[in-house]
Design a protein around this motif. Sequence first.
Motif, mmCIF file in Angstrom:
data_model
loop_
_atom_site.group_PDB
_atom_site.id
_atom_site.type_symbol
_atom_site.label_atom_id
_atom_site.label_comp_id
_atom_site.label_asym_id
_atom_site.label_seq_id
_atom_site.Cartn_x
_atom_site.Cartn_y
_atom_site.Cartn_z
ATOM 1 N N HIS A 2 0.836 -1.202 0.000
ATOM 2 C CA HIS A 2 0.000 0.000 0.000
ATOM 3 C C HIS A 2 0.873 1.254 0.000
ATOM 4 O O HIS A 2 1.738 1.421 0.841
ATOM 5 N N ARG A 3 0.619 2.126 -0.971
ATOM 6 C CA ARG A 3 1.443 3.336 -1.130
ATOM 7 C C ARG A 3 0.629 4.622 -1.101
ATOM 8 O O ARG A 3 1.155 5.703 -1.357
ATOM 9 N N GLY A 4 -0.651 4.526 -0.824
ATOM 10 C CA GLY A 4 -1.478 5.728 -0.796
ATOM 11 C C GLY A 4 -1.760 6.300 -2.167
ATOM 12 O O GLY A 4 -1.854 7.518 -2.349
ATOM 13 N N ILE A 5 -1.952 5.436 -3.163
ATOM 14 C CA ILE A 5 -2.145 5.886 -4.542
ATOM 15 C C ILE A 5 -3.367 6.787 -4.664
ATOM 16 O O ILE A 5 -3.321 7.845 -5.311
ATOM 17 N N GLU A 6 -4.477 6.395 -4.052
ATOM 18 C CA GLU A 6 -5.709 7.157 -4.243
ATOM 19 C C GLU A 6 -5.630 8.525 -3.572
ATOM 20 O O GLU A 6 -6.268 9.484 -4.023
ATOM 21 N N ARG A 7 -4.854 8.649 -2.527
ATOM 22 C CA ARG A 7 -4.626 9.980 -1.930
ATOM 23 C C ARG A 7 -3.736 10.828 -2.851
ATOM 24 O O ARG A 7 -3.937 12.043 -2.983
ATOM 25 N N ASN A 67 -9.247 19.565 -10.880
ATOM 26 C CA ASN A 67 -8.509 18.628 -10.041
ATOM 27 C C ASN A 67 -9.388 17.437 -9.676
ATOM 28 O O ASN A 67 -10.615 17.484 -9.759
ATOM 29 N N ILE A 68 -8.738 16.377 -9.253
ATOM 30 C CA ILE A 68 -9.431 15.130 -8.933
ATOM 31 C C ILE A 68 -9.947 15.179 -7.497
ATOM 32 O O ILE A 68 -9.182 15.400 -6.554
ATOM 33 N N LEU A 69 -11.258 14.981 -7.347
ATOM 34 C CA LEU A 69 -11.842 14.866 -6.019
ATOM 35 C C LEU A 69 -11.702 13.442 -5.494
ATOM 36 O O LEU A 69 -11.438 13.239 -4.311
ATOM 37 N N ARG A 70 -11.894 12.471 -6.376
ATOM 38 C CA ARG A 70 -11.773 11.063 -5.984
ATOM 39 C C ARG A 70 -11.482 10.249 -7.229
ATOM 40 O O ARG A 70 -12.142 10.377 -8.249
ATOM 41 N N CYS A 71 -10.461 9.425 -7.154
ATOM 42 C CA CYS A 71 -10.147 8.490 -8.227
ATOM 43 C C CYS A 71 -9.978 7.119 -7.593
ATOM 44 O O CYS A 71 -9.022 6.886 -6.850
ATOM 45 N N HIS A 72 -10.915 6.246 -7.885
ATOM 46 C CA HIS A 72 -10.845 4.882 -7.354
ATOM 47 C C HIS A 72 -10.368 3.936 -8.436
ATOM 48 O O HIS A 72 -10.885 3.941 -9.557
ATOM 49 N N CYS A 73 -9.380 3.115 -8.098
ATOM 50 C CA CYS A 73 -8.777 2.180 -9.050
ATOM 51 C C CYS A 73 -8.987 0.756 -8.546
ATOM 52 O O CYS A 73 -8.773 0.473 -7.362
ATOM 53 N N HIS A 74 -9.360 -0.128 -9.461
ATOM 54 C CA HIS A 74 -9.679 -1.498 -9.053
ATOM 55 C C HIS A 74 -9.018 -2.497 -9.987
ATOM 56 O O HIS A 74 -9.161 -2.426 -11.211
ATOM 57 N N ASP A 75 -8.297 -3.439 -9.382
ATOM 58 C CA ASP A 75 -7.656 -4.528 -10.101
ATOM 59 C C ASP A 75 -8.484 -5.800 -9.913
ATOM 60 O O ASP A 75 -9.049 -6.022 -8.826
ATOM 61 N N PRO A 76 -8.573 -6.669 -10.935
ATOM 62 C CA PRO A 76 -9.377 -7.895 -10.797
ATOM 63 C C PRO A 76 -8.881 -8.844 -9.722
ATOM 64 O O PRO A 76 -9.599 -9.775 -9.336
ATOM 65 N N SER A 77 -7.682 -8.627 -9.216
ATOM 66 C CA SER A 77 -7.157 -9.495 -8.163
ATOM 67 C C SER A 77 -8.002 -9.427 -6.886
ATOM 68 O O SER A 77 -7.964 -10.360 -6.073
ATOM 69 N N LEU A 124 -6.110 15.864 -16.103
ATOM 70 C CA LEU A 124 -5.414 15.669 -17.371
ATOM 71 C C LEU A 124 -3.976 15.199 -17.190
ATOM 72 O O LEU A 124 -3.302 14.876 -18.169
ATOM 73 N N ASP A 125 -3.508 15.144 -15.936
ATOM 74 C CA ASP A 125 -2.144 14.670 -15.668
ATOM 75 C C ASP A 125 -2.113 13.343 -14.921
ATOM 76 O O ASP A 125 -1.044 12.748 -14.760
ATOM 77 N N GLY A 126 -3.265 12.861 -14.481
ATOM 78 C CA GLY A 126 -3.291 11.681 -13.632
ATOM 79 C C GLY A 126 -2.939 10.390 -14.321
ATOM 80 O O GLY A 126 -2.696 9.374 -13.661
ATOM 81 N N GLU A 175 -5.357 13.022 -5.531
ATOM 82 C CA GLU A 175 -5.961 14.295 -5.143
ATOM 83 C C GLU A 175 -5.017 15.472 -5.350
ATOM 84 O O GLU A 175 -5.431 16.634 -5.247
ATOM 85 N N HIS A 176 -3.763 15.184 -5.651
ATOM 86 C CA HIS A 176 -2.767 16.252 -5.807
ATOM 87 C C HIS A 176 -2.363 16.471 -7.261
ATOM 88 O O HIS A 176 -1.373 17.161 -7.527
#
Length: 520
Positions: A201-206, A475-485, A214-216, A209-210
Motif C-alpha cells: 500500500h502506497r497511498g495511490i488514491e490519496r 482537479n481530482i476529487l476522488r479516483c478509485h482504481c480497481h484490479d481484478p485481483s 489531465l495529468d493523472g 488528489e494532488h
Amino acid sequence: MRIEAFGFPELVRLSVFAGRSSAYFARVDADAWIRTAAAVRETDGRLISLWGAEEAPGTFAISAAYALEDGILWLQLPVAGGHGDSDGYPDISAVFPCATRMQRAVYDLVGLRAIGAGDTRPWLNHGNWPADYFPLQKLSSGTERFQSQEADYPFVHVDGDGVHEIAVGPIHAGVIEPGHFRFSVVGEKVLRLEERLGYAHRGIERLFEHVSALDGHRLAGRIAGDTTVAFTWAYCMAVERALNGRIPPRAQWLRALLLERERIANHLGDLGALGNDAGFAYGLAQFSRLKEDWLRLNNQAFGHRYLMDRIVPGGVATDIDPRFIAAMLTQCDQIDAQVRVMQKIYDDQSGLQDRFAGAGVLSARVAEHFGVCGLVGRASGRKIDVRIDHPYAPYHEVQVQAVNDDRGDVAARVTVRFNEIYESVRLIRTLLSDLPGGSIVTPLEHEGAPSRGVGWIEGWRGDVFIALETGTDGNILRCHCHDPSWQNWPALEHAIIGNIVPDFPLINKSFNLNYAGHDL
C-alpha cells in the motif's frame, strides 16, 4: 438485466463514445442499495468494485459498480459519518462475498463501516496507523505519528489432531512482491490458507488528489508495472467520459495494439515461470527469450519496453512508424510458430503434465461464488471478457474470439494463456493491417463543471476499472482504481485446499495475481 429496468428516478448516463460499453450513475437510499445488490446477483450481474469517499468534511458516500447486460451501473449511497453502531452503510458481502475485503479496506481508508458485516478485521491498516486515522478523510494530513511495530493479525485458526501452521512471507526468496500466506496443514496437505495483503500500500488514491485530471494518467500507469497499459487506458477512458472527449479512430486502434502486446508479454513470462516452477527450466529459458525479443520491439517502436506513458488523455503519445508495422507482423508470425512448438513440448512432457493436471482446481461453483474474472475465471468455465461482453472501441469492430476452458486446474490456466497468445497475435495482425489514418490525439479541456467518468478495460489479468470525480478546477476529487485481483485472491485460498504445500508456488503462479494493483 438492463440498467434502465431498475427504474432509478435520477439515473444519469455518463458520456457515450465509440463502442458498445455504456455507463450509468445513480444516487440511491439504503433500501435501493440492498435491493439492487440482490437483483444484480439474481440476474447474473457482477460486482466490479466497492469504494468510499468523503465528499466534504463530515459528509460521506459509499459507491458500488456493477456489471450488467448493457454496461456499468455506478451506485452512490450518502452515508452518515461517525463510529456508532448505526453509522455506516448496509453490508452486501452476504450477496457478493468478494465485497468482504473491499468493505474492510473502505473502513481502513475512509472510516465507513459496513453494518452487519461478519468480518470487520483491518485489511490495509496493519496496526501502524494512529488511532482514528483514515487517510482518505479530508482532515487527515499525513503527518500523524505512525507506529513502527505492526499489530498481531487475528488469523483464523484450525484445530485438530496433527494440525499445525506454516507462515510464508511477507518477505519471499526472490524478487517477489510482499504478501503473507498462513497455511493450516496436516502433514503436507493443506486444510486452509489465509492471505494477508496490504504490504504494498502506497497511498495511490490519496496521491490522485494532488494532480489534475489531465495529468493523472502518469500516476495510473505506475499503479502496477505489468499492467501499465490497462490502468492507463482505463484512467484515460474515465477522463474522456468525464470531459465528453472524442478519441481519433487511429488512437483507439493503437491503444488496442498496445494492450494486446502487453497481454502477450505477460503470458510469455508466466508460461516460462510455470514451467520453471514445475522443474522444467528449458521452458523458462525459451519463454524468457521470446519475451525479451517482444519487449525490445516495444522499445524500438514506441520508446518503452513496457509501454509506459504511451496512452494519454485524448489519444496516444506515440504513433507507429510504417517500418515497425512490418517488423511487428513478422514478429507475430515468429511468436505464433515458436509458441506452438513450445506448447507441444509442454503437452508432451509427462513430468509437467503430472504437476499441472488436477493441481489447484478452482471449480466453476467457487469461481462464480467469488465473482472470479479474467483468465482465471475463463479457465474455470466463466466466459467473461469485457472486450466481448461490453466492447469498447475498437473491439466493437475488431471482434475478439472467446478463449476458455472448464477444467479449472493449473493445466487449464496454462492452456488459456497459450490460446490467448494466439488470439492476441490474430488481433494484432488485424489491427496493423487495417490501421486507420488520421491524428493520434485530440486535446481535451476541463470546462469548469464537476464531472464523473468511468474506465473499464480487459487487462491481461481481467477487467481493470477506474471511477473518477473531478471538481470545478479540473482537479481530482476522488479516483478509485480497481484490479481484478480483488475478486481472485480469495478464490486462490480455495484452490489450494487438499493440495500439498510444495504445489503452492505452482498454483499461485498459475493465478499470478497482483499485489501492487490490489494494495494501491
